[in-house]
Design a protein around this motif. Sequence first.
Motif, PDB file in Angstrom:
ATOM      1  N   CYS A 100       0.858  -1.190   0.000  1.00  0.00           N
ATOM      2  CA  CYS A 100       0.000   0.000   0.000  1.00  0.00           C
ATOM      3  C   CYS A 100       0.901   1.249   0.000  1.00  0.00           C
TER       4      CYS A 100
ATOM      5  N   CYS B 244      -6.420  -3.701   3.989  1.00  0.00           N
ATOM      6  CA  CYS B 244      -6.534  -2.906   5.219  1.00  0.00           C
ATOM      7  C   CYS B 244      -6.675  -3.788   6.469  1.00  0.00           C
TER       8      CYS B 244
ATOM      9  N   CYS C 209      -3.397  -4.834   7.769  1.00  0.00           N
ATOM     10  CA  CYS C 209      -2.414  -3.743   7.781  1.00  0.00           C
ATOM     11  C   CYS C 209      -1.976  -3.410   9.208  1.00  0.00           C
TER      12      CYS C 209
ATOM     13  N   CYS D   7      -4.560   4.507  10.483  1.00  0.00           N
ATOM     14  CA  CYS D   7      -4.984   4.986   9.173  1.00  0.00           C
ATOM     15  C   CYS D   7      -6.346   4.424   8.823  1.00  0.00           C
TER      16      CYS D   7
HETATM   17  S1  SF4 Z   1      -5.193   0.837   6.542  1.00  0.00           S
HETATM   18 FE1  SF4 Z   1      -4.362   2.598   5.380  1.00  0.00          FE
HETATM   19  S2  SF4 Z   1      -2.189   2.197   5.205  1.00  0.00           S
HETATM   20 FE2  SF4 Z   1      -3.166   0.263   5.747  1.00  0.00          FE
HETATM   21  S3  SF4 Z   1      -3.576  -0.789   3.813  1.00  0.00           S
HETATM   22 FE3  SF4 Z   1      -5.420   0.374   4.345  1.00  0.00          FE
HETATM   23  S4  SF4 Z   1      -5.163   2.356   3.291  1.00  0.00           S
HETATM   24 FE4  SF4 Z   1      -3.153   1.361   3.352  1.00  0.00          FE
END
Ligand code: SF4
Length: 222
Positions: free
Chosen positions: A24, A193, A196, A202
């Motif tokens: 990402c 996400c 992540c 985020c």
């Molecule tokens: S949470 Fe944010 S940083 Fe993580 S994969 Fe999703 S968009 Fe990307």
Amino acid sequence: MYHKMMYDDDNILSISGIQHFVFCRRQWALIHIEQQWAENLLTVSGEIMHEKAHDDTFTETRNGIITSRGMQVSSYELGIYGVCDIVEFVPSDDGAILFGKEGKYSVVPVEYKHGEPKESHADILQVAAQAMCLEDMFCTKINELNIFYGKTRHRQKIEFTDEIRDELKDIILEMHMLYSRRYTPKVKQNKNCSACSLKNLCLPRLTKVRSVKKYLSDMAEE
Ligand code: SF4
């Protein structure tokens, strides 16, 4: 397209970021531009695997093959630096000359991963970046990349093709373009996400109203 240029210590980028970038763009920017980091189980176990690979930094020779652990590599032409888990130097008539050693050696970087092969090219691109640094450092051409997967205990051998080189150069150039502007791209919520490391920092809905940096400073003040 990749434009040849030189970088310096102020803008050279970590090879470890390539994986984040492929996963990402926003995650990479949060970690490598905004310096945010939240560990999750995956990253912690990955680091333990890496600590083992980087343990006891040494060079040994067995059956003529020289094995070096934890070698620091860099390329100021590409603007990247990192540490190789393992680099093997295998006797070869058309290989590189090593200082203080007889003969010539082909250079094979071996990257350790705790998981299993992924659908994405992230692992391949990471070891490819190490290989391009090694090519600069040893004035040689590398033909093979290796990745050892801890979960399957399998060592995957990958031909280092021009397609991999071009893909890597494009990604590194894109990273440098974002880094030079210190720009954290906004990304829509996606299938990555949930896995992540930074999802709690985020949440894409937050980015509509305030940056992660602002969110953290607001939290600190509350
Ligand atoms: S949470 Fe944010 S940083 Fe993580 S994969 Fe999703 S968009 Fe990307």
